[in-house]
Design a protein around this motif. Structure first.
Motif, PDB file in Angstrom:
ATOM      1  N   UNK A  10       0.849  -1.176   0.000  1.00  0.00           N
ATOM      2  CA  UNK A  10       0.000   0.000   0.000  1.00  0.00           C
ATOM      3  C   UNK A  10       0.892   1.235   0.000  1.00  0.00           C
ATOM      4  N   UNK A  11       0.516   2.197  -0.784  1.00  0.00           N
ATOM      5  CA  UNK A  11       1.297   3.432  -0.855  1.00  0.00           C
ATOM      6  C   UNK A  11       0.926   4.353   0.300  1.00  0.00           C
ATOM      7  N   UNK A  12       1.869   5.201   0.684  1.00  0.00           N
ATOM      8  CA  UNK A  12       1.685   6.086   1.834  1.00  0.00           C
ATOM      9  C   UNK A  12       0.471   6.993   1.694  1.00  0.00           C
ATOM     10  N   UNK A  13       0.256   7.540   0.503  1.00  0.00           N
ATOM     11  CA  UNK A  13      -0.861   8.472   0.352  1.00  0.00           C
ATOM     12  C   UNK A  13      -2.206   7.775   0.522  1.00  0.00           C
ATOM     13  N   UNK A  14      -2.291   6.483   0.133  1.00  0.00           N
ATOM     14  CA  UNK A  14      -3.538   5.743   0.328  1.00  0.00           C
ATOM     15  C   UNK A  14      -3.768   5.471   1.814  1.00  0.00           C
ATOM     16  N   UNK A  15      -2.711   5.129   2.512  1.00  0.00           N
ATOM     17  CA  UNK A  15      -2.822   4.891   3.954  1.00  0.00           C
ATOM     18  C   UNK A  15      -3.247   6.167   4.674  1.00  0.00           C
ATOM     19  N   UNK A  16      -2.627   7.286   4.328  1.00  0.00           N
ATOM     20  CA  UNK A  16      -2.994   8.554   4.960  1.00  0.00           C
ATOM     21  C   UNK A  16      -4.444   8.929   4.648  1.00  0.00           C
ATOM     22  N   UNK A  17      -4.875   8.705   3.424  1.00  0.00           N
ATOM     23  CA  UNK A  17      -6.259   9.004   3.058  1.00  0.00           C
ATOM     24  C   UNK A  17      -7.220   8.129   3.858  1.00  0.00           C
ATOM     25  N   UNK A  18      -6.886   6.864   4.013  1.00  0.00           N
ATOM     26  CA  UNK A  18      -7.742   5.955   4.786  1.00  0.00           C
ATOM     27  C   UNK A  18      -7.801   6.387   6.253  1.00  0.00           C
ATOM     28  N   UNK A  19      -6.686   6.816   6.799  1.00  0.00           N
ATOM     29  CA  UNK A  19      -6.667   7.281   8.180  1.00  0.00           C
ATOM     30  C   UNK A  19      -7.505   8.543   8.352  1.00  0.00           C
ATOM     31  N   UNK A  20      -7.417   9.458   7.401  1.00  0.00           N
ATOM     32  CA  UNK A  20      -8.217  10.694   7.469  1.00  0.00           C
ATOM     33  C   UNK A  20      -9.716  10.365   7.425  1.00  0.00           C
ATOM     34  N   UNK A  21     -10.083   9.454   6.541  1.00  0.00           N
ATOM     35  CA  UNK A  21     -11.498   9.087   6.442  1.00  0.00           C
ATOM     36  C   UNK A  21     -11.963   8.411   7.726  1.00  0.00           C
ATOM     37  N   UNK A  22     -11.161   7.537   8.274  1.00  0.00           N
ATOM     38  CA  UNK A  22     -11.532   6.845   9.504  1.00  0.00           C
ATOM     39  C   UNK A  22     -11.632   7.786  10.686  1.00  0.00           C
ATOM     40  N   UNK A  23     -10.750   8.767  10.741  1.00  0.00           N
ATOM     41  CA  UNK A  23     -10.767   9.715  11.857  1.00  0.00           C
ATOM     42  C   UNK A  23     -12.032  10.552  11.840  1.00  0.00           C
ATOM     43  N   UNK A  24     -12.527  10.876  10.659  1.00  0.00           N
ATOM     44  CA  UNK A  24     -13.741  11.682  10.563  1.00  0.00           C
ATOM     45  C   UNK A  24     -14.993  10.893  10.866  1.00  0.00           C
ATOM     46  N   UNK A  25     -14.974   9.586  10.648  1.00  0.00           N
ATOM     47  CA  UNK A  25     -16.159   8.761  10.826  1.00  0.00           C
ATOM     48  C   UNK A  25     -16.268   8.188  12.230  1.00  0.00           C
ATOM     49  N   UNK A  26     -15.189   8.164  12.980  1.00  0.00           N
ATOM     50  CA  UNK A  26     -15.188   7.531  14.293  1.00  0.00           C
ATOM     51  C   UNK A  26     -14.680   8.537  15.325  1.00  0.00           C
ATOM     52  N   UNK A  27     -15.581   9.301  15.951  1.00  0.00           N
ATOM     53  CA  UNK A  27     -15.125  10.319  16.898  1.00  0.00           C
ATOM     54  C   UNK A  27     -14.480   9.683  18.142  1.00  0.00           C
ATOM     55  N   UNK A  28     -13.663  10.476  18.796  1.00  0.00           N
ATOM     56  CA  UNK A  28     -13.015  10.022  20.024  1.00  0.00           C
ATOM     57  C   UNK A  28     -14.092   9.862  21.095  1.00  0.00           C
ATOM     58  N   UNK A  29     -14.114   8.731  21.810  1.00  0.00           N
ATOM     59  CA  UNK A  29     -15.114   8.544  22.866  1.00  0.00           C
ATOM     60  C   UNK A  29     -15.000   9.643  23.927  1.00  0.00           C
ATOM     61  N   UNK A  30     -16.126  10.031  24.489  1.00  0.00           N
ATOM     62  CA  UNK A  30     -16.166  11.095  25.492  1.00  0.00           C
ATOM     63  C   UNK A  30     -15.286  10.819  26.691  1.00  0.00           C
ATOM     64  N   UNK A  31     -15.218   9.565  27.146  1.00  0.00           N
ATOM     65  CA  UNK A  31     -14.394   9.241  28.319  1.00  0.00           C
ATOM     66  C   UNK A  31     -12.915   9.428  28.024  1.00  0.00           C
ATOM     67  N   UNK A  32     -12.505   9.203  26.774  1.00  0.00           N
ATOM     68  CA  UNK A  32     -11.104   9.399  26.399  1.00  0.00           C
ATOM     69  C   UNK A  32     -10.775  10.893  26.400  1.00  0.00           C
ATOM     70  N   UNK A  33     -11.677  11.703  25.852  1.00  0.00           N
ATOM     71  CA  UNK A  33     -11.476  13.154  25.847  1.00  0.00           C
ATOM     72  C   UNK A  33     -11.446  13.694  27.275  1.00  0.00           C
ATOM     73  N   UNK A  34     -12.339  13.204  28.129  1.00  0.00           N
ATOM     74  CA  UNK A  34     -12.382  13.662  29.518  1.00  0.00           C
ATOM     75  C   UNK A  34     -11.097  13.284  30.255  1.00  0.00           C
ATOM     76  N   UNK A  35     -10.596  12.079  30.022  1.00  0.00           N
ATOM     77  CA  UNK A  35      -9.349  11.646  30.669  1.00  0.00           C
ATOM     78  C   UNK A  35      -8.176  12.495  30.190  1.00  0.00           C
ATOM     79  N   UNK A  36      -8.155  12.836  28.912  1.00  0.00           N
ATOM     80  CA  UNK A  36      -7.081  13.674  28.374  1.00  0.00           C
ATOM     81  C   UNK A  36      -7.131  15.070  28.985  1.00  0.00           C
ATOM     82  N   UNK A  37      -8.333  15.638  29.122  1.00  0.00           N
ATOM     83  CA  UNK A  37      -8.465  16.962  29.741  1.00  0.00           C
ATOM     84  C   UNK A  37      -8.030  16.917  31.202  1.00  0.00           C
TER      85      UNK A  37
END
Length: 169
Positions: free
Chosen positions: A1-28
């Motif tokens: 797999x080429x790097x640009x395809x992997x990066x595109x897949x990661x960008x799409x996945x990041x937009x479709x799967x938000x960070x769970x609220x408990x993870x954001x709260x723990x980070x804060x």
């Protein structure tokens, strides 16, 4: 797999799967524990001084079983005990123990940081501030067991803080 395809897949996945609220709260919550502008004190290996409450405490093994007793020249990680930290010309001695389900922290700042200095004993949930005695001693009780850090605030100088130490009953 080429790097640009992997990066595109990661960008799409990041937009479709938000960070769970408990993870954001723990980070804060973790971000709130930082001490901007402070000086981190390094832990120094030291023998437990005579008379320290932690000198004869039993060591608890990783599996929860009782282990050998603590000797004068050793300390068990994650166990109540004596810790020494140094930075910026200060030595911070801290002894933490759990008594009747509550955390007790006693210690000494040396040399004496001055009459306007304050010692803050922090847990992730609560902090208590004390004025060190003329000899630099301080004590706090009634804290929840778990993680603890000590900060010495001196007027006109950056605060000096210890690493977080885990204390269990």
């Amino acid at each position: 797999m080429r790097d640009e395809y992997l990066l595109a897949a990661l960008r799409m996945g990041a937009g479709a799967d938000p960070v769970p609220g408990r993870v954001s709260a723990a980070a804060r919550a973790a971000f709130a524990l930082r001490l901007p502008g402070g000086v981190a004190a390094d832990e120094v290996a030291v023998a437990v001084p005579p008379g320290a409450r932690s000198a004869d405490l039993p060591r608890q093994g990783a599996d929860g079983s009782a282990g050998p007793r603590l000797g004068a020249a050793e300390a068990a990680p994650d166990a109540p005990g004596f810790h020494r930290f140094t930075a910026a010309g200060l030595t911070i001695d801290v002894e933490a123990s759990v008594v009747e389900g509550r955390l007790e922290v006693a210690g000494q700042i040396s040399p004496w940081p001055g009459p306007d200095a304050r010692v803050e004993v922090r847990t992730p949930h609560v902090g208590k501030v004390r004025s060190p005695s003329g000899s630099g001693h301080f004590a706090v009780s009634g804290l929840p067991p778990g993680w603890v850090s000590v900060v010495c605030h001196r007027p006109g100088l950056p605060p000096v803080f210890t690493r977080w130490v885990h204390v269990r009953p």
